[in-house]
Design an enzyme around this catalytic site. Structure first.
Site, PDB file in Angstrom:
ATOM      1  N   CYS A  76       0.865  -1.226   0.035  1.00  0.00           N
ATOM      2  CA  CYS A  76      -0.180  -0.025   0.097  1.00  0.00           C
ATOM      3  C   CYS A  76       0.798   1.203  -0.183  1.00  0.00           C
ATOM      4  O   CYS A  76       1.842   1.230   0.821  1.00  0.00           O
ATOM      5  CB  CYS A  76      -0.881   0.034   1.365  1.00  0.00           C
ATOM      6  SG  CYS A  76      -1.824   1.332   1.413  1.00  0.00           S
ATOM      7  N   CYS A 186      -0.744   3.744  -6.521  1.00  0.00           N
ATOM      8  CA  CYS A 186      -1.757   3.259  -5.594  1.00  0.00           C
ATOM      9  C   CYS A 186      -1.841   1.974  -6.106  1.00  0.00           C
ATOM     10  O   CYS A 186      -2.031   1.665  -7.147  1.00  0.00           O
ATOM     11  CB  CYS A 186      -2.863   4.164  -5.511  1.00  0.00           C
ATOM     12  SG  CYS A 186      -4.385   3.332  -4.646  1.00  0.00           S
TER      13      CYS A 186
HETATM   14  N1  DGL Z   1      -4.084   1.056  -2.057  1.00  0.00           N
HETATM   15  C1  DGL Z   1      -3.687   1.986  -1.239  1.00  0.00           C
HETATM   16  C2  DGL Z   1      -2.361   2.802  -1.917  1.00  0.00           C
HETATM   17  O1  DGL Z   1      -1.726   2.159  -2.475  1.00  0.00           O
HETATM   18  C3  DGL Z   1      -4.743   3.318  -0.791  1.00  0.00           C
HETATM   19  C4  DGL Z   1      -6.028   2.960  -0.787  1.00  0.00           C
HETATM   20  C5  DGL Z   1      -6.639   3.921   0.177  1.00  0.00           C
HETATM   21  O2  DGL Z   1      -7.030   4.954   0.120  1.00  0.00           O
HETATM   22  O3  DGL Z   1      -6.921   3.296   1.518  1.00  0.00           O
HETATM   23  O4  DGL Z   1      -1.966   4.161  -1.545  1.00  0.00           O
END
Ligand code: DGL
Length: 264
Positions: A76, A186
């Site tokens: 993440c 993301c």
């Molecule tokens: N998947 C997450 C990232 O790579 C973000 C998603 C969220 O806002 O929770 O930043």
């Protein structure tokens, strides 16, 4: 002492990290994995402070340690931006972060050193990518673009939003003309990669590919690659709903998953 048979822990605020898990399974199919989707605390990328994100991710690391993990992948970007240094100070097991991998893959691919990163609001506003680029490849010129609504839309069903094309155009039009490489900053975005690529002509890179390389190198240098012959086991834990998470993850991974809901 860590052992080869221990698991690899991968976490994200929801579904996004499955894009990293998929790459990991392709390259290291004999490893056992725990995927932790903190969808009960979703979103990480807007409305949470750095301190809150550090506390949430610390709990996840505790969970991985209790559940016999030998390596952790912070799949993440938002969590990596907010907490990677904090987590490395608190825990002794190897922790691989996706933002470092994103900078690395961008620097391998760009020819003119002008890259753009699309990400959550938190990652962009905290300059997750700019800061790591300063340390890893100071020649990189980084444009950070916050796609505020995207993770939420993808988490709850991208195709159900009529304004998705309009929003994509809006954010992608912020990419400066001289950019030659776009980083999916993301982990939710590889799920809509085709739609992104339809709209732009520059190279699109996914940090997940680089993560796999780093994880393999780290495990190999510690002599911790699992050498069993049979396929590994993957167990999913989520802190929120499973009714949407399970079918979406299964469709993306092209396999049935074992999933448990745990308190958030
Ligand atoms: N998947 C997450 C990232 O790579 C973000 C998603 C969220 O806002 O929770 O930043």
């Amino acid at each position: 002492m860590a052992e080869k048979t221990q698991r690899i822990g991968i976490f994200d605020s929801g579904l996004g990290g499955t894009t990293v898990l998929k790459e990991m399974i392709k390259s290291l199919p004999n490893e056992d994995y725990i995927y932790y989707g903190d969808n009960g605390n979703f979103p990480y990328g807007s409305g949470k402070t750095k301190n809150e994100l550090q506390k949430l991710t610390e709990r996840i690391l505790d969970f991985f340690v209790k559940n016999n993990c030998k390596l952790v992948i912070v799949a993440c970007n938002t969590a990596s931006t907010a907490a990677i240094d904090y987590l490395r100070e608190k825990f002794s097991l190897p922790i691989i972060g996706i933002v470092e991998a994103g900078v690395k893959i961008a620097s391998k691919n760009t020819k003119n050193k002008n890259i753009a990163v699309i990400s959550t609001k938190f990652t962009a506003e905290s300059h997750g990518y700019k800061n790591k680029a300063k340390m890893l490849d100071s020649e990189l010129n980084v444009k950070e673009i916050a796609c505020i609504e995207f993770a939420q839309m993808i988490e709850s069903g991208w195709d159900t939003f009529d304004n998705r094309k309009e929003l994509l155009n809006k954010y992608l039009s912020e990419i400066p003309k001289n950019t030659d490489t776009l980083v999916l900053g993301c982990t939710h975005y590889p799920l809509i990669r085709k739609d992104i690529e339809k709209n732009i002509k520059i190279k699109v890179v996914d940090p997940a590919v680089e993560i796999v390389e780093r994880a393999t190198q780290t495990l190999s240098s510690l002599n911790l690659l699992n050498d069993k012959k049979e396929k590994g086991k993957i167990i999913f834990f989520v802190t929120g709903e499973t009714y949407h998470f399970k079918p979406t993850a299964e469709k993306f991974l092209e396999k049935e998953i074992e999933i448990y809901r745990i308190p958030k």
